[in-house]
Design a protein around this motif. Structure first.
Motif, PDB file in Angstrom:
ATOM      1  N   GLY A  99       9.687   0.937   2.141  1.00  0.00           N
ATOM      2  CA  GLY A  99       9.735   2.412   2.124  1.00  0.00           C
ATOM      3  C   GLY A  99       8.417   3.114   1.865  1.00  0.00           C
ATOM      4  O   GLY A  99       8.280   4.308   2.132  1.00  0.00           O
ATOM      5  N   GLY A 100       7.434   2.414   1.291  1.00  0.00           N
ATOM      6  CA  GLY A 100       6.119   3.028   1.071  1.00  0.00           C
ATOM      7  C   GLY A 100       6.080   3.964  -0.128  1.00  0.00           C
ATOM      8  O   GLY A 100       6.964   3.936  -0.990  1.00  0.00           O
ATOM      9  N   VAL A 101       5.038   4.802  -0.172  1.00  0.00           N
ATOM     10  CA  VAL A 101       4.846   5.710  -1.313  1.00  0.00           C
ATOM     11  C   VAL A 101       4.829   7.161  -0.859  1.00  0.00           C
ATOM     12  O   VAL A 101       4.517   7.475   0.288  1.00  0.00           O
ATOM     13  CB  VAL A 101       3.524   5.438  -2.079  1.00  0.00           C
ATOM     14  N   ASN A 103       3.242  11.009  -0.907  1.00  0.00           N
ATOM     15  CA  ASN A 103       1.875  11.522  -0.886  1.00  0.00           C
ATOM     16  C   ASN A 103       1.885  12.983  -1.334  1.00  0.00           C
ATOM     17  O   ASN A 103       2.952  13.567  -1.570  1.00  0.00           O
ATOM     18  CB  ASN A 103       1.235  11.352   0.497  1.00  0.00           C
ATOM     19  N   MET A 106       3.922  15.572   0.751  1.00  0.00           N
ATOM     20  CA  MET A 106       5.365  15.361   0.633  1.00  0.00           C
ATOM     21  C   MET A 106       5.883  15.883  -0.709  1.00  0.00           C
ATOM     22  O   MET A 106       6.919  16.558  -0.772  1.00  0.00           O
ATOM     23  CB  MET A 106       5.632  13.854   0.736  1.00  0.00           C
ATOM     24  N   TYR A 128       0.748   7.782  -3.631  1.00  0.00           N
ATOM     25  CA  TYR A 128      -0.486   7.358  -2.959  1.00  0.00           C
ATOM     26  C   TYR A 128      -1.703   7.653  -3.832  1.00  0.00           C
ATOM     27  O   TYR A 128      -2.547   6.773  -4.062  1.00  0.00           O
ATOM     28  CB  TYR A 128      -0.607   8.061  -1.602  1.00  0.00           C
ATOM     29  N   ARG A 142      -9.392   3.423  -0.458  1.00  0.00           N
ATOM     30  CA  ARG A 142      -8.317   3.613   0.515  1.00  0.00           C
ATOM     31  C   ARG A 142      -8.103   2.395   1.401  1.00  0.00           C
ATOM     32  O   ARG A 142      -6.989   2.114   1.831  1.00  0.00           O
ATOM     33  CB  ARG A 142      -8.629   4.828   1.402  1.00  0.00           C
ATOM     34  N   LEU A 145      -5.521  -0.029   0.012  1.00  0.00           N
ATOM     35  CA  LEU A 145      -4.112   0.352  -0.187  1.00  0.00           C
ATOM     36  C   LEU A 145      -3.298  -0.094   1.015  1.00  0.00           C
ATOM     37  O   LEU A 145      -3.319   0.530   2.063  1.00  0.00           O
ATOM     38  CB  LEU A 145      -3.982   1.867  -0.396  1.00  0.00           C
ATOM     39  N   PRO A 194       9.683   7.718  -2.109  1.00  0.00           N
ATOM     40  CA  PRO A 194       9.515   8.780  -1.109  1.00  0.00           C
ATOM     41  C   PRO A 194      10.800   9.158  -0.380  1.00  0.00           C
ATOM     42  O   PRO A 194      10.871  10.236   0.205  1.00  0.00           O
ATOM     43  CB  PRO A 194       8.491   8.197  -0.131  1.00  0.00           C
TER      44      PRO A 194
END
Lengths: 241, 216
Positions: A99-101, A103, A106, A128, A142, A145, A194
């Motif tokens: 699902g990620g992070v 930012n 968002m 993020y 960056r 990541l 997120p």
């Protein structure tokens, strides 16, 4: 290393919701993440502390174990065919690797932009920037990541590929235990997932508890989960011959 | 997943660039904003491992997690916006005669081959070795640090509702293609996969063709 156990740990620390943390966990140490109040999320990245170009790799972790979720018995792979940590205990059953992070854009869109000037430590932080802030302490940026793990969160995928966040997944007191198989730099954020549909900014507290467990033995269930893991652990053991 | 196949109106005879990438080779080129980029699967079921970077600032790059979350679906096809780590749209898929493409399976490497297949498979060709060679020859300071999540065009890697991950036979075929419009100047880095251990390509890596058209 001195005697330790979950009830007599090396150390214990509370990471408030919305905060970020990093630290080095040694081979043979287990880190327990505890969801203090329920509904927590821990976005995590892992790096070989001795060679930070070696780092957690989502795709290799999923492919090696033919899984799209993480739970007890799973190993978290680096991009160099080695195991950074394995999951030795889990009261939750499903942790999200895809699902990620969040930012900044968002978080501002969903919860409103609440600055430090306005809210002090209750300001709105995002995943993020939190991870970026923490990796920068080790000269990383960056470029370092990569896709992260979200502990305590569940994202299901239907036959059509559609993703859905499972609400009410992790309960107060739930925990997951990560046993480190390498000298590992751990970077984490406790910002909300997120895909968490909660309209309020309510990141939850997480407790960290570390003890010495020893690395995976020959009969370890994570090592023996599948032939791939036996080879991944063999590659890892070679680092410490 | 119901796959809606969308053909392109563009004629290969009008393309600015047509380059065949042999099996096992990398390809690296800048595609300008507005230009259309097609990958043509010449012989079928070939995996085309692809990374995208902003040509202006390569620290901005394709993000698999942002892309799948942004569209709420793990498969890529016509209409998918390929998002960067900074949340910007890098490219939009405008035509696709294959139906779906994978972005969770990653790229093979010498090291992951030892895990997935056997410890002695380390010395075979791999996508991440191809990526590293292309970056070294590009010679603009990009390194292994710049290898993040990639797309596997023409690969079929379904996720099950129970959270399993499987590798299925490809759903591509000879002369299937995927086409995308660059929404910024992008640096494209491709490894035309040399994988000999995986049955998805019938153990036979094959060439693909890259075509670029100017903005219509």
């Amino acid at each position: 290393m001195r005697e330790s156990s979950p009830s007599s740990p090396l150390w214990e620390e509370l990471v408030p919701g919305g905060a970020h943390w990093s630290g080095v966990l040694r081979r043979g140490t287990t880190l327990r993440l505890t969801d203090v109040g329920g509904g927590a999320n821990v976005a995590m990245l892992l790096y070989n502390n001795e060679e930070k170009l070696e780092r957690y790799n989502m795709a290799d972790t999923l492919k090696a174990q033919h899984t799209a979720h993480l739970t007890a018995g799973c190993a978290c792979y680096s991009d160099m065919g080695r195991v950074l940590c394995s999951i030795t205990g889990d009261s939750v059953g499903w942790h999200d690797p895809i699902g990620g992070v969040s930012n900044a854009a968002m978080v501002a869109r969903r919860y409103g932009a609440l600055s430090y000037q306005e809210a002090r430590n209750a300001c709105h932080r995002n995943g993020y920037d939190s991870l970026l802030n923490e990796v920068a302490k080790y000269g990383l940026g960056r470029r370092d990541l990569v896709p992260n793990i979200n502990f305590f969160s569940k994202v299901v995928v239907d036959d059509g590929g559609n993703m859905a966040f499972a609400g009410g997944h992790s309960r107060a007191g739930d925990h997951v235990d990560l046993r480190f198989e390498m000298e590992t730099l751990v970077v984490l954020s406790t910002c909300q997932h997120p895909l968490d549909p909660d309209p309020e900014y309510r990141p939850r507290d997480v407790k960290l508890t570390a003890w010495y467990s020893g690395p995976a033995g020959a009969d370890d269930p994570c090592r023996n989960r599948c032939p791939e893991n036996r080879r991944g652990f063999a590659n890892t053991d070679r680092l410490y011959l | 997943m119901t796959t809606q196949l969308v053909e392109s109106p563009l004629d290969p005879a009008d393309a600015l660039c047509r380059e065949v990438v042999p099996a096992g080779e990398p390809w690296m080129k800048v595609v300008k904003q507005g230009q259309v980029f097609r990958i043509l699967d010449l012989e079928g079921n070939q995996a085309v491992d692809t990374l995208f970077y902003s040509a202006a600032d390569p620290e901005e790059r394709y993000s698999a997690q942002d892309t799948i979350r942004g569209q709420g679906n793990i498969y890529l096809t016509t209409g998918t916006k390929l998002l960067s780590n900074l949340g910007n749209v890098m490219l939009t898929i405008t035509a696709d005669t294959c139906g779906r493409h994978d972005t969770l399976g990653g790229a093979c490497s010498a090291e992951s081959n030892t895990v997935r297949y056997a410890l002695d498979k380390r010395h075979m060709h791999s996508c991440r070795d191809s990526f590293l060679m292309a970056l070294a020859q590009w010679d603009r300071g990009m390194t292994k640090r710049d290898l993040s999540s990639n797309i596997n065009f023409f690969m079929n890697v379904p996720v099950t509702p129970a959270g399993g991950l499987t590798f299925e036979d490809g759903i591509s075929a000879p002369l299937k293609y995927v086409e995308m419009r660059a929404e910024m100047d992008v640096l494209v880095l491709v490894s035309n996969c040399p994988q000999l251990n995986n049955p998805c390509n019938a153990y036979n890596p094959t060439p693909v063709e890259m075509l670029v058209w100017d903005a219509p």
